[in-house]
Scaffold this active site. Structure first.
Site, PDB file in Angstrom:
ATOM      1  N   GLU A  34       0.789  -1.215   0.092  1.00 62.49           N
ATOM      2  CA  GLU A  34      -0.083  -0.103   0.113  1.00 62.49           C
ATOM      3  C   GLU A  34       0.801   1.220   0.082  1.00 62.49           C
ATOM      4  OE1 GLU A  34      -2.941   0.184  -0.652  1.00 62.49           O
ATOM      5  OE2 GLU A  34      -3.656   2.219   0.155  1.00 62.49           O
ATOM      6  N   ASP A  36       3.900   1.380  -1.106  1.00 66.74           N
ATOM      7  CA  ASP A  36       4.576   1.770  -2.674  1.00 66.74           C
ATOM      8  C   ASP A  36       3.568   2.063  -3.498  1.00 66.74           C
ATOM      9  OD1 ASP A  36       6.384  -1.329  -2.301  1.00 66.74           O
ATOM     10  OD2 ASP A  36       6.755   0.589  -1.444  1.00 66.74           O
ATOM     11  N   SER A  81      18.693   1.489  -4.505  1.00 62.05           N
ATOM     12  CA  SER A  81      17.625   0.840  -4.022  1.00 62.05           C
ATOM     13  C   SER A  81      17.055  -0.012  -5.350  1.00 62.05           C
ATOM     14  CB  SER A  81      16.598   1.264  -3.315  1.00 62.05           C
ATOM     15  OG  SER A  81      15.742   2.125  -4.018  1.00 62.05           O
ATOM     16  N   GLU A 112      17.233 -14.323  -8.097  1.00 56.85           N
ATOM     17  CA  GLU A 112      18.033 -14.874  -6.953  1.00 56.85           C
ATOM     18  C   GLU A 112      17.006 -14.220  -5.775  1.00 56.85           C
ATOM     19  OE1 GLU A 112      21.117 -11.320  -6.345  1.00 56.85           O
ATOM     20  OE2 GLU A 112      21.367 -12.289  -8.118  1.00 56.85           O
ATOM     21  N   LYS A 114      15.526 -12.315  -2.646  1.00 53.38           N
ATOM     22  CA  LYS A 114      15.602 -11.089  -1.871  1.00 53.38           C
ATOM     23  C   LYS A 114      15.463 -10.996  -0.548  1.00 53.38           C
ATOM     24  CE  LYS A 114      13.917  -6.238  -2.247  1.00 53.38           C
ATOM     25  NZ  LYS A 114      14.259  -5.858  -0.777  1.00 53.38           N
ATOM     26  N   ASP A 116      15.688 -10.452   3.459  1.00 57.72           N
ATOM     27  CA  ASP A 116      14.987  -9.530   4.205  1.00 57.72           C
ATOM     28  C   ASP A 116      15.674  -9.099   5.480  1.00 57.72           C
ATOM     29  OD1 ASP A 116      13.046  -7.660   4.490  1.00 57.72           O
ATOM     30  OD2 ASP A 116      11.374  -8.796   5.391  1.00 57.72           O
ATOM     31  N   ARG A 135      24.149   0.959   4.743  1.00 57.22           N
ATOM     32  CA  ARG A 135      23.639   1.833   3.648  1.00 57.22           C
ATOM     33  C   ARG A 135      23.636   3.237   3.944  1.00 57.22           C
ATOM     34  NH1 ARG A 135      18.135   3.008   1.516  1.00 57.22           N
ATOM     35  NH2 ARG A 135      18.679   3.233  -0.690  1.00 57.22           N
ATOM     36  N   GLU A 172      23.448  -8.715   2.314  1.00 54.66           N
ATOM     37  CA  GLU A 172      22.428  -8.375   3.341  1.00 54.66           C
ATOM     38  C   GLU A 172      22.779  -9.198   4.714  1.00 54.66           C
ATOM     39  OE1 GLU A 172      20.382  -6.512   1.963  1.00 54.66           O
ATOM     40  OE2 GLU A 172      18.341  -6.522   3.124  1.00 54.66           O
ATOM     41  N   TYR A 224      25.385 -10.726  -2.695  1.00 56.44           N
ATOM     42  CA  TYR A 224      24.523 -10.513  -4.168  1.00 56.44           C
ATOM     43  C   TYR A 224      25.085  -9.637  -5.144  1.00 56.44           C
ATOM     44  CZ  TYR A 224      22.007  -7.527  -0.969  1.00 56.44           C
ATOM     45  OH  TYR A 224      21.626  -6.333  -0.158  1.00 56.44           O
ATOM     46  N   LYS A 287      18.248  -9.962 -12.204  1.00 54.88           N
ATOM     47  CA  LYS A 287      19.326  -8.958 -12.691  1.00 54.88           C
ATOM     48  C   LYS A 287      19.920  -9.640 -14.059  1.00 54.88           C
ATOM     49  CE  LYS A 287      21.008  -8.258  -8.103  1.00 54.88           C
ATOM     50  NZ  LYS A 287      21.808  -8.735  -6.949  1.00 54.88           N
ATOM     51  N   LYS A 311       8.165  -8.575  -5.010  1.00 53.37           N
ATOM     52  CA  LYS A 311       7.994  -8.854  -3.864  1.00 53.37           C
ATOM     53  C   LYS A 311       6.853 -10.027  -3.622  1.00 53.37           C
ATOM     54  CE  LYS A 311       9.855  -5.060  -1.475  1.00 53.37           C
ATOM     55  NZ  LYS A 311       9.306  -4.296  -0.576  1.00 53.37           N
ATOM     56  N   CYS A 405      -6.809  -3.882  36.414  1.00 51.95           N
ATOM     57  CA  CYS A 405      -6.017  -5.025  36.013  1.00 51.95           C
ATOM     58  C   CYS A 405      -7.003  -5.854  35.863  1.00 51.95           C
ATOM     59  CB  CYS A 405      -5.163  -5.301  37.155  1.00 51.95           C
ATOM     60  SG  CYS A 405      -4.247  -6.952  37.129  1.00 51.95           S
ATOM     61  N   CYS A 408      -6.507  -8.333  39.094  1.00 52.82           N
ATOM     62  CA  CYS A 408      -6.708  -8.241  40.446  1.00 52.82           C
ATOM     63  C   CYS A 408      -7.626  -7.023  40.900  1.00 52.82           C
ATOM     64  CB  CYS A 408      -5.218  -7.844  41.297  1.00 52.82           C
ATOM     65  SG  CYS A 408      -4.474  -6.366  40.705  1.00 52.82           S
ATOM     66  N   CYS A 423      -0.024  -2.643  35.804  1.00 50.53           N
ATOM     67  CA  CYS A 423      -0.613  -3.068  36.962  1.00 50.53           C
ATOM     68  C   CYS A 423       0.110  -2.784  38.191  1.00 50.53           C
ATOM     69  CB  CYS A 423      -1.415  -4.404  37.163  1.00 50.53           C
ATOM     70  SG  CYS A 423      -1.972  -4.702  39.039  1.00 50.53           S
ATOM     71  N   CYS A 429      -0.819  -9.144  43.010  1.00 52.34           N
ATOM     72  CA  CYS A 429      -1.486  -9.428  41.861  1.00 52.34           C
ATOM     73  C   CYS A 429      -0.964 -10.741  41.497  1.00 52.34           C
ATOM     74  CB  CYS A 429      -1.222  -8.478  40.748  1.00 52.34           C
ATOM     75  SG  CYS A 429      -1.892  -8.757  39.098  1.00 52.34           S
TER      76      CYS A 429
HETATM   77  S1  IVH Z   1      21.029  -5.853  -5.526  1.00 59.84           S
HETATM   78  C1  IVH Z   1      21.877  -1.520  -7.258  1.00 59.84           C
HETATM   79  N1  IVH Z   1      20.097  -8.343  -4.585  1.00 59.84           N
HETATM   80  O1  IVH Z   1      17.043  -4.897  -1.245  1.00 59.84           O
HETATM   81  C2  IVH Z   1      21.272  -2.770  -6.692  1.00 59.84           C
HETATM   82  N2  IVH Z   1      19.726  -6.375  -3.146  1.00 59.84           N
HETATM   83  O2  IVH Z   1      15.151  -3.036  -2.335  1.00 59.84           O
HETATM   84  C3  IVH Z   1      21.806  -3.386  -5.520  1.00 59.84           C
HETATM   85  N3  IVH Z   1      18.217  -6.719  -1.226  1.00 59.84           N
HETATM   86  O3  IVH Z   1      19.499  -2.365  -0.732  1.00 59.84           O
HETATM   87  C4  IVH Z   1      20.841  -4.383  -4.696  1.00 59.84           C
HETATM   88  N4  IVH Z   1      18.374  -9.211  -1.515  1.00 59.84           N
HETATM   89  O4  IVH Z   1      19.584  -4.079   0.676  1.00 59.84           O
HETATM   90  C5  IVH Z   1      19.997  -6.887  -4.321  1.00 59.84           C
HETATM   91  N5  IVH Z   1      19.601 -10.454  -3.914  1.00 59.84           N
HETATM   92  C6  IVH Z   1      19.629  -9.041  -3.805  1.00 59.84           C
HETATM   93  C7  IVH Z   1      18.807  -8.594  -2.479  1.00 59.84           C
HETATM   94  C8  IVH Z   1      19.013  -7.196  -2.372  1.00 59.84           C
HETATM   95  C9  IVH Z   1      18.048  -8.097  -0.713  1.00 59.84           C
HETATM   96  C10 IVH Z   1      18.129  -5.602  -0.718  1.00 59.84           C
HETATM   97  C11 IVH Z   1      19.363  -4.630  -0.489  1.00 59.84           C
HETATM   98  C12 IVH Z   1      18.995  -3.358  -1.301  1.00 59.84           C
HETATM   99  C13 IVH Z   1      17.468  -3.731  -1.229  1.00 59.84           C
HETATM  100  C14 IVH Z   1      16.723  -2.892  -2.539  1.00 59.84           C
END
Ligand code: IVH
Length: 668
Positions: A34, A36, A81, A112, A114, A116, A135, A172, A224, A287, A311, A405, A408, A423, A429
């Site tokens: 939401e 985004d 990002s 690959e 992503k 978290d 970062r 990460e 990555y 990529k 995502k 509470c 008690c 409490c 209690c």
């Molecule tokens: S590539 C220029 N690969 O996601 C691109 N980022 O939303 C460099 N992240 O800042 C990032 N897994 O902290 C890349 N397999 C992955 C990732 C990844 C997690 C994070 C990373 C980045 C953020 C971007």
């Protein structure tokens, strides 16, 4: 145009507000998707009406994790990002666009995970880790090298061969589920605020000032992205395989894909497989594989054109609220809990979900009998994230927080600046008293076998145990009178109580249930005070001089010992033989705990001086040696350990241990 202006202003207000809730209050009220969507709408409008642009618009904010207390460094290459999408169709479109931009050339892409967690940039020179930077705002970040060095999976010295003299690798920092759950259980136990998800836990941990605590929390890292002038290969995929050979953790899920169909199949496969992974992921990244093609495609102001993030939708379920109950913790904290019509979510049946505190109930605007959305975004306890207002019964009343509470009946209090109602009836209690007894006997505290939650409640109900000191008056004869306790069980409890007198002072301090004093703080406080009399006499000011003890903790300790009830308890515990001081530093005492192992000491320490450590090594049967050789068993390293020593130790494969590791080696 004036409509657009109004909408732009409204979007900015809303996005600023959501930013605040997310970053400052750590209590978002909308999900990423939401957020985004709102951000994209604003970006589109600003693009269409450039005259409405504003340098302070949330679209110009990259977000910063810079904190006080760390040195900062500029990134060699800015940390951008990724553009993201929630639909596989948009991934396909991105791939089509990419092919067109590359004049119809063949394009291989890499799929690959992503991860978290929190992004990190590592700089290696001549195969050695020289700097780790967060970062930050994308241009500058915090230098967190010492903390990063505690992550065992990150190579300090590269393995193999063929790395460029200078290069950067990005990845990460993540907290694996198991470590995250362990940490939150510990925090729940201490009634400390829980981390909402492994990402927050990883980011919070990386910014700790105390790297021993960082080491204890079990972070990990996945890599990555490699950057530099002389990378070994012409494709991203091959470079990452080389990185793996040099010792970096690179996911096995990284795969080359050659068509839209393969990308779609990858999405479907990974959405299922990611649930088995030991770390949290929130999507996939695609990529362009060829570095030459990446260069041709280039970057927009914010993200590379050669990559896109897909995502995953968070798993959520919709179910009806039956009623809200209120739990009472051992410190008196009241937690509202939504009791739900059972619903299946990520493979488990959910019946209860946390509503955290009064503010969250109000923000969500929960009404009785509402249809609620439950999410399991990584929390141990599922949480309510939204309300389906359209399904609300006419006339349903808003859910109200209790004023008294539930256990008690005492009126609740809420301190200024705190989110929780408490409490104050500490001594009358029931759940607070039984909770403190349960905590006291726990494995990491006094480790008294045979008393769980039910026994603690039975002991209280029978009148045998009204506070923790009463445990030391228990007899086998009295215990066997209770339902469900046989003679053997009773003997085990009494023996456990007796044995608890051997538990060291620092664990006793933790066992007392002083609000805000968790395991680590208890250790620091105990070591600083050395004994209970000093601790009880310390002022808030003296206490804040101890590392990691802020004014809130200091005040809580002072208040605790000011209460006459606690003074009586401490007196009785002492009379019962519970350990109330750190061990005497008796130079004549010896032990063979270190079994003749040889140690080299390097750096500056926190808990003892170097000379004290030397003495401790000898006292526990170890040997001090001056320089590192093949025969050295351990390097005991403090802050600012010399790089030459570190290199030598790493090369020879000698374990480099920190103070806390050492102290636990010699601990009773
Ligand atoms: S590539 C220029 N690969 O996601 C691109 N980022 O939303 C460099 N992240 O800042 C990032 N897994 O902290 C890349 N397999 C992955 C990732 C990844 C997690 C994070 C990373 C980045 C953020 C971007």
């Amino acid at each position: 145009m004036s409509d657009a202006k109004e909408r732009v202003e409204q979007l900015r207000r809303e996005l600023n507000d959501h930013n605040y809730r997310y970053y400052v209050e750590n209590a978002p009220v909308i999900d990423d998707r939401e957020f985004d969507r709102l951000m994209h709408e604003l970006e589109d409008l600003e693009r269409a009406y450039p005259e409405l642009d504003d340098p302070l618009s949330p679209t110009h904010r990259v977000g910063s994790d810079i904190s006080k207390g760390f040195e900062q460094a500029e990134h060699v290459y800015p940390m951008l990002s990724l553009g993201n999408t929630y639909s596989p169709a948009e991934v396909d479109q991105w791939l089509d666009r990419t092919r067109t931009a590359l004049m119809g050339e063949d394009v291989a892409i890499v799929g690959e995970l992503k991860f978290d967690g929190t992004g990190i940039s590592l700089i290696y020179e001549h195969g050695r880790l020289v700097r780790a930077v967060t970062r930050g705002d994308g241009t500058r970040g915090d230098v967190v090298t010492d903390n990063v060095k505690t992550i065992r999976s990150i190579p300090l010295q590269l393995r193999g061969e063929g790395w460029p003299d200078f290069f950067e690798i990005r990845g990460e920092i993540v907290m694996p589920w198991a470590a995250f759950e362990r940490l939150n259980e510990e925090r729940a136990f201490n009634e400390e605020p829980l981390f909402a998800n492994p990402r927050n836990a990883a980011a919070g941990t990386l910014k700790l000032q105390n790297s021993a605590e960082v080491a204890r929390r079990g972070l990990d890292a996945c890599f990555y992205y490699m950057l530099g002038e002389n990378l070994p290969c012409a494709t991203h995929y091959d470079n990452m395989q080389r990185a793996r050979e040099w010792g970096f953790k690179v996911s096995d899920a990284m795969t080359r894909l050659y068509s839209t169909e393969e990308a779609d199949a990858y999405i479907a496969r990974m959405d299922a497989e990611r649930k088995q992974l030991p770390v949290a992921t929130d999507g996939l990244v695609f990529k362009v594989d060829s570095l030459r093609q990446q260069l041709n495609l280039g970057f927009t102001a914010k993200s590379p054109r050669w990559a896109i993030a897909y995502k995953f939708a968070a798993e959520r379920a919709r179910t009806r609220l039956r009623f809200v109950s209120f739990d009472v913790g051992r410190m008196g904290t009241i937690t509202p809990v939504a009791n739900l019509e059972p619903v299946l979510l990520s493979g488990t049946i959910v019946k209860r979900a946390s509503l955290h505190n009064e503010d969250i109930i109000r923000q969500l605007d929960v009404h009785e009998g509402d249809m609620l959305y439950v999410e399991k975004g990584g929390e141990i306890i599922p949480k309510i994230v939204d309300v389906d207002v359209s399904a609300r019964h006419a006339g349903a009343a808003p859910v109200r927080f209790v004023g008294h509470c539930p256990a008690c009946g005492t009126p609740l209090v809420r301190e200024e600046g705190e989110a929780a109602w408490v409490c104050p009836n500490k001594w009358g209690c029931t759940p607070q008293i039984t909770g403190r007894v349960e905590h006291f006997v726990g494995r990491r505290m006094m480790n008294i076998d045979g008393i769980g939650g039910e026994t603690a409640a039975a002991l209280f109900a029978s009148g045998l145990v009204r506070d923790i000191a009463d445990l030391y008056d228990l007899t086998v004869d009295a215990l066997v009178q209770l339902d469900g306790i046989a003679r053997k069980g009773a003997e085990r409890i009494v023996e456990g109580v007796r044995a608890s007198c051997e538990v060291p002072f620092e664990r006793v301090v933790y066992a007392l249930s002083i609000p805000y004093v968790g395991e680590t703080t208890a250790k620091k406080v105990a070591r600083a005070a050395q004994n209970i009399d000093t601790l009880m006499a310390m002022s808030a000011e003296a206490l804040t001089a101890i590392e990691d003890v802020g004014p809130r903790i200091a005040e809580s300790i002072v208040d605790y010992f000011a209460a006459p009830e606690n003074q009586v308890i401490v007196g009785r515990l002492r009379a019962a033989g519970v350990c109330m001081a750190m061990p005497e530093r008796d130079a004549s005492a010896t032990s063979d705990r270190l079994g003749g192992k040889s140690f080299v000491i390097s750096g500056v320490f926190e808990h003892h001086s170097r000379d004290e450590y030397k003495a401790l090594i000898e006292r526990y049967g170890g040997r001090n040696v001056g320089s590192i050789s093949k025969k050295t068993d351990y390097v005991l390293a403090g802050a600012n350990m010399g790089p030459a020593k570190l290199e030598k130790a790493t090369k020879l494969g000698i374990p480099v241990i920190g103070e806390d590791d050492f102290l636990s080696m010699i601990a009773e």
